[in-house]
Design a protein around this motif. Sequence first.
Motif, mmCIF file in Angstrom:
data_model
loop_
_atom_site.group_PDB
_atom_site.id
_atom_site.type_symbol
_atom_site.label_atom_id
_atom_site.label_comp_id
_atom_site.label_asym_id
_atom_site.label_seq_id
_atom_site.Cartn_x
_atom_site.Cartn_y
_atom_site.Cartn_z
ATOM 1 N N PRO A 312 59.460 63.927 18.648
ATOM 2 C CA PRO A 312 58.062 63.812 18.203
ATOM 3 C C PRO A 312 57.236 62.929 19.127
ATOM 4 O O PRO A 312 57.753 61.995 19.766
ATOM 5 C CB PRO A 312 58.192 63.170 16.811
ATOM 6 C CG PRO A 312 59.594 63.412 16.390
ATOM 7 C CD PRO A 312 60.405 63.417 17.644
ATOM 8 N N GLY A 313 55.946 63.218 19.189
ATOM 9 C CA GLY A 313 55.049 62.404 19.978
ATOM 10 C C GLY A 313 55.027 60.957 19.497
ATOM 11 O O GLY A 313 55.055 60.686 18.296
ATOM 12 N N TRP A 314 54.999 60.044 20.446
ATOM 13 C CA TRP A 314 54.954 58.590 20.246
ATOM 14 C C TRP A 314 56.244 58.030 19.675
ATOM 15 O O TRP A 314 56.317 56.869 19.268
ATOM 16 C CB TRP A 314 53.756 58.175 19.391
ATOM 17 C CG TRP A 314 53.207 56.825 19.802
ATOM 18 C CD1 TRP A 314 53.113 55.699 19.028
ATOM 19 C CD2 TRP A 314 52.681 56.461 21.084
ATOM 20 N NE1 TRP A 314 52.568 54.659 19.746
ATOM 21 C CE2 TRP A 314 52.286 55.101 21.016
ATOM 22 C CE3 TRP A 314 52.504 57.153 22.285
ATOM 23 C CZ2 TRP A 314 51.733 54.420 22.100
ATOM 24 C CZ3 TRP A 314 51.949 56.484 23.362
ATOM 25 C CH2 TRP A 314 51.568 55.133 23.266
ATOM 26 N N ALA A 315 57.315 58.843 19.678
ATOM 27 C CA ALA A 315 58.638 58.326 19.342
ATOM 28 C C ALA A 315 59.291 57.819 20.631
ATOM 29 O O ALA A 315 59.277 58.496 21.661
ATOM 30 C CB ALA A 315 59.494 59.411 18.703
ATOM 31 N N ARG A 316 59.838 56.644 20.579
ATOM 32 C CA ARG A 316 60.458 56.025 21.755
ATOM 33 C C ARG A 316 61.827 56.668 22.000
ATOM 34 O O ARG A 316 62.641 56.776 21.072
ATOM 35 C CB ARG A 316 60.589 54.524 21.499
ATOM 36 C CG ARG A 316 61.227 53.714 22.593
ATOM 37 C CD ARG A 316 60.996 52.244 22.279
ATOM 38 N NE ARG A 316 61.829 51.372 23.098
ATOM 39 C CZ ARG A 316 61.584 50.076 23.274
ATOM 40 N NH1 ARG A 316 60.545 49.513 22.680
ATOM 41 N NH2 ARG A 316 62.379 49.343 24.022
#
Length: 347
Positions: A312-316
């Motif tokens: 997912p977006g903005w998951a590190r």
Amino acid sequence: MTTNPSPDLLNRRESFYRELEPHAMAALWTRLRRLIPTEPTPTGLAHRWAYATARPYLMESATLISAEEAERRVLLMENPGLPGTSRVTNTMYAGLQLIQPGEVAPAHRHTQSALRFIIEGSGAYTAVDGEKTYMEPGDFVITPAWTWHHHGHEGDAPMIWVDGLDIPIVSFFNGGFREEFAADEAPVTRPAGDALARYGTGLMPVGYKAPTLNSPVFNYPYARTRDALYALLRAGDPDRHAGYLMRYTNPVDGGWAMPTIATMIRLLPAGFSTSPYRSTDSTVFICVEGSGHVMVGDQRLEIQPHDIVVVPGWARYTLHAGDDLVLFSYSDRVAQEKLGLFREQRF
């Protein structure tokens, strides 16, 4: 300086909010933090689809329905955090398509842009806007929006590829529609390999004007791509957050190959691990060759050839290569960049 509102004021506020509802209104201050959070909120879950698990189901589907009857015999990859949406990310679609020898997937066109990333098999082709291209594992193939296209198979073994489409983006703008061709196959008017010869060799016909925002090259052969990736091993160290990362480009302007879907491929040398990274685009990874794993926060996702992983977006996350690992990926990064929305963070 804020004061604590009295119980009477709190009660009146709640009744005020209820009174607004029948008039199709609401108080912004009750929703502002959800509408504009302090940082991007990941949508969907990190997940891995093991090819060893998916392939038997895909092969069984060929005993249940023909390519012609299904129109496209595809098992879609639905993000477990987005149930019932047919989405692999909040803006992207993914599916595994199977075509058997002798079959034809009938011609149609649609406003959604599509990519094909070839997983296994040989002898199948896709015909796009009057030209056939024969596909091999690792090839990246573009089907631009609103172009007639059909698929056929002249080989002797199953052919499987990943379909990636921008269906959710087009749906957001209420711009999705399709048209069926009058016959199973659309006319082929140019020889196979014509587009690659004209536009994919560092040359361009004089006076050429691009009719669309897509690359005029619609098949990027893996043999060329792999040679380019491995040449980088001799040219210097990999980027510590990305490895040897390359993007597929439009030879007309040097931009992304597709207007709404960003496509990239990377090589991680054996034993290499990236430093933590995150970006606003949710990303689909497809393992081309090699093995390793992806760490998304504390979640470990093993990856083998042909496995599909979504982050997912903005998951590190970090990427880890066991042996030499080649990963194809796609996301909505190109659309975010055009809108000034793309952000990334390197730790």
